[in-house]
Scaffold this motif. Structure first.
Motif, PDB file in Angstrom:
ATOM      1  N   ILE A  29      -0.348  56.623  75.400  1.00 56.07           N
ATOM      2  CA  ILE A  29       0.912  56.981  74.749  1.00 56.07           C
ATOM      3  C   ILE A  29       0.567  57.179  73.279  1.00 56.07           C
ATOM      4  O   ILE A  29       0.083  56.265  72.616  1.00 56.07           O
ATOM      5  CB  ILE A  29       1.968  55.867  74.918  1.00 56.07           C
ATOM      6  CG1 ILE A  29       2.248  55.637  76.404  1.00 56.07           C
ATOM      7  CG2 ILE A  29       3.246  56.225  74.157  1.00 56.07           C
ATOM      8  CD1 ILE A  29       3.131  54.435  76.700  1.00 56.07           C
ATOM      9  N   ARG A  30       0.773  58.387  72.805  1.00 56.66           N
ATOM     10  CA  ARG A  30       0.360  58.700  71.427  1.00 56.66           C
ATOM     11  C   ARG A  30       1.531  58.520  70.452  1.00 56.66           C
ATOM     12  O   ARG A  30       2.572  59.162  70.596  1.00 56.66           O
ATOM     13  CB  ARG A  30      -0.191  60.135  71.366  1.00 56.66           C
ATOM     14  CG  ARG A  30      -1.569  60.253  72.036  1.00 56.66           C
ATOM     15  CD  ARG A  30      -2.085  61.673  72.031  1.00 56.66           C
ATOM     16  NE  ARG A  30      -1.261  62.555  72.845  1.00 56.66           N
ATOM     17  CZ  ARG A  30      -1.352  62.670  74.171  1.00 56.66           C
ATOM     18  NH1 ARG A  30      -2.248  61.967  74.840  1.00 56.66           N
ATOM     19  NH2 ARG A  30      -0.557  63.482  74.825  1.00 56.66           N
ATOM     20  N   HIS A  98       3.821  61.569  71.242  1.00 60.04           N
ATOM     21  CA  HIS A  98       5.058  61.446  72.019  1.00 60.04           C
ATOM     22  C   HIS A  98       6.227  61.021  71.126  1.00 60.04           C
ATOM     23  O   HIS A  98       7.382  61.294  71.424  1.00 60.04           O
ATOM     24  CB  HIS A  98       4.870  60.401  73.126  1.00 60.04           C
ATOM     25  CG  HIS A  98       3.858  60.807  74.147  1.00 60.04           C
ATOM     26  ND1 HIS A  98       2.575  60.278  74.192  1.00 60.04           N
ATOM     27  CD2 HIS A  98       3.925  61.709  75.154  1.00 60.04           C
ATOM     28  CE1 HIS A  98       1.911  60.833  75.191  1.00 60.04           C
ATOM     29  NE2 HIS A  98       2.697  61.698  75.785  1.00 60.04           N
ATOM     30  N   VAL A  99       5.891  60.319  70.047  1.00 60.52           N
ATOM     31  CA  VAL A  99       6.939  59.756  69.199  1.00 60.52           C
ATOM     32  C   VAL A  99       6.349  59.482  67.820  1.00 60.52           C
ATOM     33  O   VAL A  99       5.119  59.364  67.676  1.00 60.52           O
ATOM     34  CB  VAL A  99       7.505  58.475  69.871  1.00 60.52           C
ATOM     35  CG1 VAL A  99       6.427  57.431  70.075  1.00 60.52           C
ATOM     36  CG2 VAL A  99       8.690  57.876  69.133  1.00 60.52           C
ATOM     37  N   VAL A 314      10.673  47.861  68.424  1.00 56.80           N
ATOM     38  CA  VAL A 314      11.797  48.602  69.015  1.00 56.80           C
ATOM     39  C   VAL A 314      11.263  49.777  69.837  1.00 56.80           C
ATOM     40  O   VAL A 314      11.728  50.051  70.947  1.00 56.80           O
ATOM     41  CB  VAL A 314      12.770  49.091  67.909  1.00 56.80           C
ATOM     42  CG1 VAL A 314      13.730  50.157  68.417  1.00 56.80           C
ATOM     43  CG2 VAL A 314      13.551  47.911  67.330  1.00 56.80           C
ATOM     44  N   LEU A 315      10.252  50.432  69.294  1.00 55.47           N
ATOM     45  CA  LEU A 315       9.659  51.557  70.012  1.00 55.47           C
ATOM     46  C   LEU A 315       9.053  51.108  71.345  1.00 55.47           C
ATOM     47  O   LEU A 315       9.274  51.736  72.386  1.00 55.47           O
ATOM     48  CB  LEU A 315       8.599  52.230  69.132  1.00 55.47           C
ATOM     49  CG  LEU A 315       7.746  53.285  69.832  1.00 55.47           C
ATOM     50  CD1 LEU A 315       8.620  54.410  70.375  1.00 55.47           C
ATOM     51  CD2 LEU A 315       6.695  53.850  68.888  1.00 55.47           C
ATOM     52  N   VAL A 316       8.291  50.027  71.321  1.00 57.71           N
ATOM     53  CA  VAL A 316       7.643  49.549  72.545  1.00 57.71           C
ATOM     54  C   VAL A 316       8.694  49.186  73.598  1.00 57.71           C
ATOM     55  O   VAL A 316       8.566  49.525  74.776  1.00 57.71           O
ATOM     56  CB  VAL A 316       6.718  48.340  72.229  1.00 57.71           C
ATOM     57  CG1 VAL A 316       6.268  47.644  73.507  1.00 57.71           C
ATOM     58  CG2 VAL A 316       5.510  48.806  71.416  1.00 57.71           C
ATOM     59  N   ASP A 317       9.755  48.549  73.143  1.00 57.12           N
ATOM     60  CA  ASP A 317      10.838  48.194  74.068  1.00 57.12           C
ATOM     61  C   ASP A 317      11.431  49.458  74.705  1.00 57.12           C
ATOM     62  O   ASP A 317      11.685  49.505  75.911  1.00 57.12           O
ATOM     63  CB  ASP A 317      11.910  47.401  73.305  1.00 57.12           C
ATOM     64  CG  ASP A 317      13.133  47.142  74.142  1.00 57.12           C
ATOM     65  OD1 ASP A 317      13.017  46.400  75.139  1.00 57.12           O
ATOM     66  OD2 ASP A 317      14.208  47.694  73.826  1.00 57.12           O
ATOM     67  N   ALA A 318      11.612  50.498  73.893  1.00 55.44           N
ATOM     68  CA  ALA A 318      12.170  51.751  74.409  1.00 55.44           C
ATOM     69  C   ALA A 318      11.176  52.432  75.358  1.00 55.44           C
ATOM     70  O   ALA A 318      11.566  52.990  76.389  1.00 55.44           O
ATOM     71  CB  ALA A 318      12.527  52.682  73.252  1.00 55.44           C
ATOM     72  N   LEU A 325       7.881  60.049  79.309  1.00 56.03           N
ATOM     73  CA  LEU A 325       7.439  60.126  77.914  1.00 56.03           C
ATOM     74  C   LEU A 325       7.916  61.416  77.241  1.00 56.03           C
ATOM     75  O   LEU A 325       7.470  61.756  76.148  1.00 56.03           O
ATOM     76  CB  LEU A 325       5.920  60.025  77.830  1.00 56.03           C
ATOM     77  CG  LEU A 325       5.330  58.655  78.181  1.00 56.03           C
ATOM     78  CD1 LEU A 325       3.810  58.697  78.152  1.00 56.03           C
ATOM     79  CD2 LEU A 325       5.844  57.597  77.207  1.00 56.03           C
ATOM     80  N   SER A 326       8.809  62.137  77.881  1.00 54.35           N
ATOM     81  CA  SER A 326       9.321  63.373  77.261  1.00 54.35           C
ATOM     82  C   SER A 326      10.181  62.992  76.067  1.00 54.35           C
ATOM     83  O   SER A 326      10.783  61.911  76.039  1.00 54.35           O
ATOM     84  CB  SER A 326      10.152  64.169  78.269  1.00 54.35           C
ATOM     85  OG  SER A 326      11.422  63.553  78.429  1.00 54.35           O
TER      86      SER A 326
END
Ligand code: PHE
Length: 377
Positions: A29-30, A98-99, A314-318, A325-326
């Motif tokens: 996951i980038r 991805h984010v 917060v990101l990891v939780d999401a 991963l879109s």
């Protein structure tokens, strides 16, 4: 100096890797990160990066998210808006992130957010507080409070705790953060019966503030409010004291850097800022974070570090909850964040993609941040 060199090299390496546009690993996951790793706001980028790294390493040590390892791609924007925009463009089109996490400074988040929005790649700002940042679109989030709240608590503290009736404002006219925070301070201070009796301007990078301070001195305000960043705030504090201005000076989160004390020296003592957290907070979650950060980076984490850490949490939780991963699925998962227990408090992303959070007022004593009060939204 050492850190600076490191960042220049890192940017070049990433650039050359990015150019080859190798096929991307499906099992990672980038996460893109952009920040001021060098320049007059370098501690903002570096502290935030440390906070983010801590989360990424903790998660990867436990096997990643849903069996995929997290890969952090960090770019230095040197504290420049154009570079921030280019960094986001590059992370999306070449590194295929991805984010995105970033930026700290509102003006740079505002410059880069339209790119993320256009490509439908979610962007979470750890600590940009200007309201306009998340208004860019539905892919842009933040995990910190906003400046209408921050301006209000500085004004309330000035009027109620310091009993100030008159204030001077010294504003960085090129910074969305500074202009906005000044306006929000002024509004609440006025509602509480206070009056801003003089406003002076500067632009980031200035080093001589004697003209503005002399004008302020002639008006004898009870307080001076400097909604700016630490390099200029440090110089302003120093020059104000040299000119014999001895009233309290107040700022916001933008002062938060150990460099402030290096620049201002003793002149910083007796000033106040609003901030995202206090490292002296007895809350067990805060203390656990402070000790793991100290163990790794040998320093007490500042507000940027904690916000970087919380943004990554917060990101990891999401990521765990996202359908895929879109961009659109990740955006939905981030938007659904509710009562997430972060270090700086419970984070709920509201319909405007902001987070309502408590803030603290800190007093500078002996070149240290001392906890003064905690204010709930
Ligand atoms: N809130 C500031 C801005 O929006 C950035 C900042 C955050 C600076 C936290 C220091 C600490 O521009």
């Amino acid at each position: 100096m050492k850190t600076k060199k490191l960042w220049v090299v890192a940017a070049l390496v990433l650039f050359s890797v990015g150019c080859k546009s190798k096929p991307k690993d499906e099992n990672e996951i980038r996460i893109g990160e952009f920040g001021s790793m060098t320049g007059t706001e370098a501690t903002f980028g570096i502290s935030t990066h440390h906070g983010i790294e801590l989360v990424i390493d903790e998660v990867n040590a436990k096997g990643g998210v849903n069996g995929k390892k997290l890969k952090l791609i960090s770019l230095d924007d040197q504290g420049k808006s154009e570079e921030a925009q280019l960094a986001v463009q590059r992370m999306i089109t070449q590194d295929k992130v991805h984010v995105i996490l970033g930026e700290v400074a509102s003006s740079r988040s505002l410059a880069a957010a339209p790119v993320a929005q256009r490509y439908k790649i979610p962007m979470i700002s750890p600590s940009s507080t200007n309201p306009k940042v998340t208004e860019v679109g539905d892919y842009i989030f933040r995990v910190c409070f906003t400046d209408p709240f921050q301006g209000k608590i500085i004004a309330k503290f000035s009027a109620e705790d310091l009993k100030a009736k008159t204030a001077a404002l010294l504003i960085d006219t090129k910074s969305d953060y500074s202009v906005g925070l000044a306006e929000f301070f002024k509004k609440t201070f006025g509602e509480l019966g206070g009056k801003v009796i003089i406003e002076q301007n500067y632009v980031g990078g200035d080093i001589d503030f004697k003209g503005q301070l002399t004008a302020i001195k002639s008006k004898k305000p009870d307080i001076i409010v400097v909604p700016g960043y630490y390099t200029e705030a440090g110089l302003i504090l120093k020059q104000a004291r040299e000119l014999g201005l001895n009233m309290p000076v107040l700022g916001g989160d933008g002062w938060d850097s150990p460099k402030l004390f290096e620049i201002a020296g003793k002149s910083a003592n007796g000033s106040y800022i609003s901030n995202h957290y206090s490292s002296e907070d007895k809350d067990p979650r805060v203390q656990a974070f402070v000790s793991s950060f100290k163990a790794r980076f040998k320093e007490i984490p500042d507000g940027l570090a904690v916000m970087g850490y919380d943004a990554a949490l917060v990101l990891v939780d999401a990521l765990k909850r996202a359908k895929s991963l879109s961009g659109p699925d990740l955006k939905d998962a981030i938007a659904q964040t509710k009562n997430f227990p972060a270090v700086t408090g419970l984070i709920t992303i509201d319909k405007d993609r902001n987070a309502a959070k408590p803030a603290v007022m800190l007093k500078i004593e002996d070149n240290n941040w001392k906890f003064a009060t905690r204010v709930n939204p």
